[in-house]
Design an enzyme around this catalytic site. Sequence first.
Site, mmCIF file in Angstrom:
data_model
loop_
_atom_site.group_PDB
_atom_site.id
_atom_site.type_symbol
_atom_site.label_atom_id
_atom_site.label_comp_id
_atom_site.label_asym_id
_atom_site.label_seq_id
_atom_site.Cartn_x
_atom_site.Cartn_y
_atom_site.Cartn_z
ATOM 1 N N LEU A 18 0.845 -1.189 0.000
ATOM 2 C CA LEU A 18 0.000 0.000 0.000
ATOM 3 C C LEU A 18 0.882 1.241 0.000
ATOM 4 C CD1 LEU A 18 -2.869 1.385 0.536
ATOM 5 C CD2 LEU A 18 -2.074 1.528 2.881
ATOM 6 N N GLY A 21 -0.895 7.669 -3.114
ATOM 7 C CA GLY A 21 -0.866 8.396 -4.384
ATOM 8 C C GLY A 21 -0.942 9.886 -4.116
ATOM 9 N N ASP A 46 4.016 7.742 -3.638
ATOM 10 C CA ASP A 46 4.171 7.800 -5.097
ATOM 11 C C ASP A 46 3.996 9.241 -5.568
ATOM 12 O OD1 ASP A 46 4.063 6.232 -7.810
ATOM 13 O OD2 ASP A 46 2.483 7.752 -7.920
ATOM 14 N N TYR A 51 3.506 15.994 -11.167
ATOM 15 C CA TYR A 51 2.502 16.329 -10.141
ATOM 16 C C TYR A 51 2.804 17.664 -9.457
ATOM 17 C CZ TYR A 51 1.441 11.297 -10.586
ATOM 18 O OH TYR A 51 1.142 10.034 -11.062
ATOM 19 N N LYS A 80 8.970 9.714 -11.009
ATOM 20 C CA LYS A 80 8.917 9.328 -12.428
ATOM 21 C C LYS A 80 9.579 10.360 -13.336
ATOM 22 C CE LYS A 80 4.419 7.498 -11.135
ATOM 23 N NZ LYS A 80 3.647 8.444 -10.314
ATOM 24 N N HIS A 113 7.650 7.622 -16.902
ATOM 25 C CA HIS A 113 6.232 7.877 -16.616
ATOM 26 C C HIS A 113 5.297 7.388 -17.721
ATOM 27 C CE1 HIS A 113 3.454 10.846 -14.282
ATOM 28 N NE2 HIS A 113 2.763 9.824 -14.730
HETATM 29 N N1 LIG Z 1 1.591 6.499 -13.686
HETATM 30 C C1 LIG Z 1 0.557 7.224 -14.062
HETATM 31 O O1 LIG Z 1 0.424 7.614 -15.233
HETATM 32 C C2 LIG Z 1 -0.503 7.554 -13.065
HETATM 33 C C3 LIG Z 1 -1.756 8.007 -13.503
HETATM 34 C C4 LIG Z 1 -2.716 8.288 -12.531
HETATM 35 C C5 LIG Z 1 -2.426 8.113 -11.191
HETATM 36 N N2 LIG Z 1 -1.187 7.702 -10.789
HETATM 37 C C6 LIG Z 1 -0.821 7.535 -9.352
HETATM 38 O O2 LIG Z 1 -1.802 6.689 -8.758
HETATM 39 C C7 LIG Z 1 -2.406 7.384 -7.667
HETATM 40 C C8 LIG Z 1 -3.843 6.921 -7.498
HETATM 41 O O3 LIG Z 1 -4.619 7.210 -8.639
HETATM 42 P P1 LIG Z 1 -5.724 8.366 -8.661
HETATM 43 O O4 LIG Z 1 -5.336 9.414 -7.702
HETATM 44 O O5 LIG Z 1 -5.925 8.753 -10.067
HETATM 45 O O6 LIG Z 1 -7.045 7.618 -8.240
HETATM 46 P P2 LIG Z 1 -7.594 6.803 -6.967
HETATM 47 O O7 LIG Z 1 -6.538 6.623 -5.957
HETATM 48 O O8 LIG Z 1 -8.300 5.639 -7.525
HETATM 49 O O9 LIG Z 1 -8.702 7.781 -6.408
HETATM 50 C C9 LIG Z 1 -8.372 8.961 -5.716
HETATM 51 C C10 LIG Z 1 -9.665 9.727 -5.485
HETATM 52 O O10 LIG Z 1 -10.527 8.968 -4.634
HETATM 53 C C11 LIG Z 1 -10.848 9.719 -3.473
HETATM 54 N N3 LIG Z 1 -10.749 8.757 -2.356
HETATM 55 C C12 LIG Z 1 -9.625 8.241 -1.813
HETATM 56 N N4 LIG Z 1 -9.918 7.363 -0.850
HETATM 57 C C13 LIG Z 1 -11.264 7.311 -0.779
HETATM 58 C C14 LIG Z 1 -12.166 6.574 0.018
HETATM 59 N N5 LIG Z 1 -11.731 5.723 0.942
HETATM 60 N N6 LIG Z 1 -13.491 6.783 -0.169
HETATM 61 C C15 LIG Z 1 -13.942 7.640 -1.110
HETATM 62 N N7 LIG Z 1 -13.135 8.368 -1.902
HETATM 63 C C16 LIG Z 1 -11.801 8.199 -1.749
HETATM 64 C C17 LIG Z 1 -9.826 10.826 -3.388
HETATM 65 O O11 LIG Z 1 -10.377 11.979 -2.814
HETATM 66 P P3 LIG Z 1 -9.797 12.622 -1.440
HETATM 67 O O12 LIG Z 1 -8.379 13.007 -1.698
HETATM 68 O O13 LIG Z 1 -10.693 13.778 -1.213
HETATM 69 O O14 LIG Z 1 -9.926 11.548 -0.393
HETATM 70 C C18 LIG Z 1 -9.485 11.067 -4.851
HETATM 71 O O15 LIG Z 1 -10.429 11.944 -5.435
HETATM 72 C C19 LIG Z 1 -2.261 8.859 -8.064
HETATM 73 O O16 LIG Z 1 -2.520 9.735 -7.006
HETATM 74 C C20 LIG Z 1 -0.847 8.842 -8.575
HETATM 75 O O17 LIG Z 1 0.080 8.833 -7.498
HETATM 76 C C21 LIG Z 1 -0.233 7.395 -11.721
#
Ligand SMILES: NC(=O)c1ccc[n+]([C@@H]2O[C@H](COP(=O)([O-])OP(=O)(O)OC[C@H]3O[C@@H](n4cnc5c(N)ncnc54)[C@H](OP(=O)(O)O)[C@@H]3O)[C@@H](O)[C@H]2O)c1
Length: 335
Positions: A18, A21, A46, A51, A80, A113
């Site tokens: 875990l 993000g 991460d 970002y 990245k 990335h």
């Molecule tokens: N390599 C790449 O190209 C790439 C692309 C996208 C993402 N990433 C990485 O992956 C990480 C995760 O992806 P993501 O941020 O796109 O999406 P995610 O983690 O699936 O979703 C994050 C969203 O969900 C909300 N959230 C978090 N926990 C929650 C819960 N327990 N209940 C309800 N809502 C919740 C957050 O809001 P709150 O903050 O308000 O809680 C935020 O809006 C990123 O932050 C980044 O570090 C990498």
Amino acid sequence: MIMKYAILSQTKDLMPTLGLGTWQAPPDVIENVVYNALELGYRHIDTAFNYNNEQAIGNAIKKWLNDGKGTRKDIFITTKLPHVGNRASDVKKFLELQLKMLQLDYVDLYLIHVSFGFHCDPEKFTPLVKPTGEYELDMETDHIATWKKMEECQKEGLIHNLGLSNFNEIQIAKIIKEATIKPQVLQVELHAYFQQLKLRKFCEENDIIVTAYAPLGSPGAKDHFVNKYNYSPDTFPDLLGHPEVKAIADHHGKTTAQILLHFLVKQKITVIPKSTSENRLKENMDIYDFELTPEEMNSMKKLDKGEKGRIFNFLFWKGVENHPEYPFKLSDDKD
Ligand SMILES: NC(=O)c1ccc[n+]([C@@H]2O[C@H](COP(=O)([O-])OP(=O)(O)OC[C@H]3O[C@@H](n4cnc5c(N)ncnc54)[C@H](OP(=O)(O)O)[C@@H]3O)[C@@H](O)[C@H]2O)c1
């Protein structure tokens, strides 16, 4: 039992299953969030050049270390190489800049990335964009040359593990063939609607740990893409509100977020949910003290929509699909 650590094949480093993000988390917010997350027990963060929050994350880590809460070895930091630096001649420049912002001597994991590259505005470190709105593609992107430079940086001790993000199987295989140091991790979009079965099998066969980004279906991307890029809100999944996931959650006295994360970690996938809320940070950690039944695992597996479940195709960078290393097939094919 689900594992709290994944073992990286070449270095035997332990990567917490875990992580936190940090995409869309602005610097003034993320500094306290990272400090609090470390206090709560998160040991894996991460981030990425793109970002725009590495300095703030560095401040938080430095404070946590200076406060005597832990040592550098206790934490696993991923960042990245950006799309604008995706070329051999830019690897060290960006890495050194990122280490300076993160205030670290090394990163635990450095990923390319994305598989494609853009020409860089040298003043702003952002992609050059034509008057038509199309991005200036760097058609010379050479993964092997970039990888070799990353290997050199690893030998110098600036990076402990190397990996890829948003690469397809063919692109990864090509790197494996030429590499001295193999990719240890692949970070890709992965959630219940987009389970990436074929790519995961390939990674397993090649000792590559898979990290799921957007493990909750990235609800925050909805506003971001719709406001900034005119995406249709209807194409966004609502995994957190899915009735079947909700029923499983109720059965275990857990939340849907916890079920979605547990489902992935149980299959040896590492997850990096983003949250800036203290309650949700706690909630997202609390995924190790229960087990989904085989029937529940099967129900979750059936939610897979294959390629149709993909949210991140990067077409918001106008013209990116014309890059020779654009990684995705733009069709309705199922996995
Ligand atoms: N390599 C790449 O190209 C790439 C692309 C996208 C993402 N990433 C990485 O992956 C990480 C995760 O992806 P993501 O941020 O796109 O999406 P995610 O983690 O699936 O979703 C994050 C969203 O969900 C909300 N959230 C978090 N926990 C929650 C819960 N327990 N209940 C309800 N809502 C919740 C957050 O809001 P709150 O903050 O308000 O809680 C935020 O809006 C990123 O932050 C980044 O570090 C990498």
